[in-house]
Design a protein around this motif. Structure first.
Motif, short mmCIF file in Angstrom:
data_model
loop_
_atom_site.label_atom_id
_atom_site.label_comp_id
_atom_site.label_asym_id
_atom_site.label_seq_id
_atom_site.Cartn_x
_atom_site.Cartn_y
_atom_site.Cartn_z
N SER A 100 78.44 -8.52 70.78
CA SER A 100 79.63 -9.44 70.56
C SER A 100 80.84 -9.06 71.24
CB SER A 100 79.80 -9.54 68.91
OG SER A 100 81.15 -9.61 68.44
N CYS A 101 81.45 -9.92 71.85
CA CYS A 101 82.67 -10.14 72.55
C CYS A 101 83.86 -9.82 71.59
CB CYS A 101 83.02 -11.11 73.54
SG CYS A 101 81.82 -11.25 74.76
N ALA A 102 83.87 -10.42 70.30
CA ALA A 102 85.02 -10.63 69.32
C ALA A 102 85.05 -8.85 68.96
CB ALA A 102 84.84 -11.36 68.34
N PRO A 116 85.61 -16.18 71.80
CA PRO A 116 84.54 -14.87 72.18
C PRO A 116 83.61 -15.12 70.96
CG PRO A 116 87.00 -14.25 72.41
CD PRO A 116 87.05 -15.77 71.90
N CYS A 117 82.58 -14.49 71.40
CA CYS A 117 81.23 -14.62 70.58
C CYS A 117 81.46 -13.50 69.40
CB CYS A 117 79.97 -14.62 71.24
SG CYS A 117 79.74 -13.07 72.24
N ALA A 118 80.86 -13.99 68.22
CA ALA A 118 81.12 -13.12 67.20
C ALA A 118 79.79 -12.31 67.10
CB ALA A 118 81.32 -14.29 65.97
N ASP A 167 76.87 -9.42 81.52
CA ASP A 167 77.95 -9.36 80.48
C ASP A 167 78.56 -10.87 80.54
OD1 ASP A 167 77.94 -6.54 80.49
OD2 ASP A 167 79.40 -6.29 82.22
N HIS A 168 79.16 -10.95 79.25
CA HIS A 168 79.99 -12.18 79.05
C HIS A 168 81.32 -12.06 79.76
CE1 HIS A 168 77.98 -13.70 75.27
NE2 HIS A 168 77.10 -13.75 76.20
N ALA A 169 81.95 -12.98 79.80
CA ALA A 169 83.04 -13.21 80.82
C ALA A 169 84.01 -12.12 80.43
CB ALA A 169 83.82 -14.79 80.75
N GLU A 170 84.61 -11.90 79.15
CA GLU A 170 85.47 -11.11 78.76
C GLU A 170 85.15 -9.65 78.99
OE1 GLU A 170 83.80 -13.30 77.04
OE2 GLU A 170 84.64 -14.02 75.06
N VAL A 171 83.91 -9.28 78.86
CA VAL A 171 83.53 -7.81 78.91
C VAL A 171 83.57 -7.53 80.73
CG1 VAL A 171 81.55 -6.29 78.94
CG2 VAL A 171 82.19 -7.64 77.00
ZN ZN Z 1 80.37 -12.76 74.16
#
Ligand code: ZN
Ligand code: AOF
Length: 378
Positions: free
Chosen positions: A90-92, A81-83, A54-58
Motif C-alpha cells: 500500500s502506498c498510503a 494513493p492506494c490503501a 512500483d506504483h508512481a509514489e514509490v
Molecule cells: Zn499504490
C-alpha cells in the motif's frame, strides 16, 4: 493549505510523467507523481511503469536518496494513493510514515479497496491530504480505461476509423487499404499497443485478412489479444491459416459467437443477440473483463462501428481522415448503419482534440455519455 508552488503546473507534470506507462500497466491506471521540497523545489518525478512494478509514489520516493529532504515536503499524485496491499504494498501506508507536509491527489481511486481509504490513512497520520480542485478532465482522460472498468464494470471501448475527409472508410467492393498516411498508421499501432484487445467483425476478417498485431518501435514485445465478432461461427474453418492465426498464439485469439463453437485452442466467447441479430454489447464488454480484456480498439467495419454507436456502448473515437473525397455513391461511411431521425438523438462527443498527422487530420474525442447511463441503452 497554502502550497509553496504552482499546484496546476505540478499536476500537469505528474500527468505527463504518468503517460510514460501507457501500454504497460493494464488493468492498472496510468499514475504519475511529483515530489517537491518544503520550499516547493522539485525533488523527483515518478510513474507506474509496468503492471506489478512500483506504483508512481514509490517510484518517485525511491529516486530521493537523501531522505532528510522529505521533511516538510509535498507530494502531488494523479490518483489517490492506494490503501491496500495488492501486487505491491500500500502506498498510503508507506506515505503515512514519512515527514511530508502535504499530499495532493488528482482523483479519488474508485477501486473499492481504496475509494477514500487511502486519503483517510494519510490524513490520520497528520499529513495534510487534499483532493486537487483544478481541471479534472486531463486526469479523467489519463485514467479513462481504468475508470470505465471500475465504474461501469466493462471493458473500455475505443472506435478507430481511417476514412476519407468525407467519412468513407471503404468502397462498396470492399477495398479499404491504405486510405491514410504512413504516419497515421504508426499512430494507429501506438493505439493498438495501449489497448488489450483489437476487435473486428467477421466481414473485415474475411475481406482484409488483417494481422491485428502491434508493429511499433516503442513496443517491440507487445502481445495483444484479437477479437472477431462472428455471430454464426462462420469463421470456424477460415481462422486457421489466416494472418490473425499466424501472428498470434491461439490463446490470444477470441471468437465471439451466439452458440458455443470449438475453435481449436482459441477462445470462444458466447454472447446473446438482440432482436436485430447484433450482439448485446454491454453484456459482451462486461464479459471481456473475465477474459482479462480491459480495453478494446474497435477497427471496424462499418456494421461493427455502427452497432457500438447504436447501443451507446463506446467511450472514445479515434478518427484519421485522409485528404481525399470518395463520395457516398460507392463509399461506405463508417457510421452507415447508425441513423437518427431527430437532432436530439445525435451521439454527442466531448473533450475533442485534433491535430495533423502527416497529411491526415487526426481527431479524438470522448462519447459524452461515456460512463454515464449506458447500461440501459440496449
Ligand atoms: Zn499504490
Ligand atoms: C497508486 N499508485 O501508481 C497505481 C495505483 O495490483 P497493484 O498492487 O498494482 O494495485 C493496483 C491498484 O492500485 C489499482 O486497481 C488501483 O486501485 C491502484 N493503482 N495506485 O497509489 C499507482 N497504479
Amino acid at each position: 493549505m497554502n502550497l509553496p508552488f504552482d499546484i496546476d503546473r505540478a499536476m500537469e507534470l505528474a500527468i505527463n510523467e504518468a503517460r510514460r506507462g501507457a501500454g504497460f500497466v493494464s488493468p492498472n491506471p496510468l499514475v504519475g507523481c511529483v515530489i517537491l521540497d518544503s520550499k516547493g523545489e522539485e525533488l523527483s518525478r515518478g510513474f507506474h511503469p509496468k503492471l506489478g512494478k512500483d506504483h508512481a509514489e514509490v517510484d518517485a520516493l525511491k529516486k530521493i536518496k537523501d531522505k532528510k529532504l522529505l521533511e516538510g515536503a509535498h507530494m502531488v499524485v494523479t490518483l489517490e494513493p492506494c490503501a491496500h496491499d495488492g501486487r505491491t504494498p500500500s502506498c498510503a501506508n508507506a506515505i503515512k510514515e514519512l515527514p511530508l507536509a502535504s499530499v495532493t491527489y488528482g482523483l479519488l481511486d474508485p477501486n473499492p479497496l481504496t475509494a477514500g481509504k487511502g486519503a483517510q490513512i494519510i490524513s490520520a497520520s497528520g499529513i495534510h491530504c487534499q483532493e486537487y480542485l483544478g481541471d479534472k478532465i486531463p486526469l479523467e482522460e489519463l485514467a479513462e480505461q481504468f475508470l470505465i472498468n471500475q465504474r461501469m464494470d466493462r471493458a473500455f471501448i475505443s472506435l478507430k476509423v481511417a476514412s476519407s475527409i468525407d467519412g468513407q472508410m471503404a468502397l462498396s467492393d470492399g477495398s479499404s487499404k491504405w486510405i491514410t498516411s504512413e504516419q497515421s498508421r504508426a499512430l494507429a499501432h501506438h493505439l493498438r499497443a495501449t489497448h488489450d484487445g483489437i476487435l473486428v467483425g467477421r466481414k473485415t476478417f474475411e475481406v482484409d485478412n488483417p494481422s491485428l498485431n502491434v508493429r511499433h518501435d516503442e513496443f517491440p514485445d507487445k502481445r495483444n489479444k484479437v477479437i472477431v465478432l462472428d455471430p454464426k461461427g462462420k469463421t470456424k474453418n477460415l481462422i486457421e491459416g489466416s494472418n490473425i492465426h499466424k501472428n498470434h498464439p491461439p490463446e490470444d485469439i477470441f471468437i465471439v459467437t451466439e452458440e458455443s463453437v470449438e475453435f481449436k485452442g482459441m477462445n470462444n466467447i458466447t454472447c446473446s443477440l438482440d432482436e436485430s441479430g447484433t450482439f448485446k454489447l454491454s453484456e459482451l464488454t462486461n464479459r471481456f473483463l473475465e477474459f482479462g480484456i480491459h480495453s478494446v480498439l474497435v477497427e471496424g467495419g462499418a456494421l461493427v462501428h455502427s452497432s457500438f454507436l447504436l447501443q451507446g456502448c463506446w467511450d472514445r473515437l479515434h478518427l484519421f481522415m485522409a485528404p481525399k473525397i470518395f463520395g457516398s455513391t460507392n463509399g461506405i461511411s463508417w457510421s452507415q448503419e447508425f441513423g437518427i431521425s431527430n437532432m436530439t438523438e445525435a451521439c454527442e462527443l466531448s473533450w475533442p482534440r485534433s491535430t495533423m498527422v502527416g497529411s491526415d487530420l487526426y481527431y479524438s474525442a470522448r462519447n459524452l455519455m461515456a460512463g454515464k447511463n449506458q447500461e440501459s441503452s440496449d
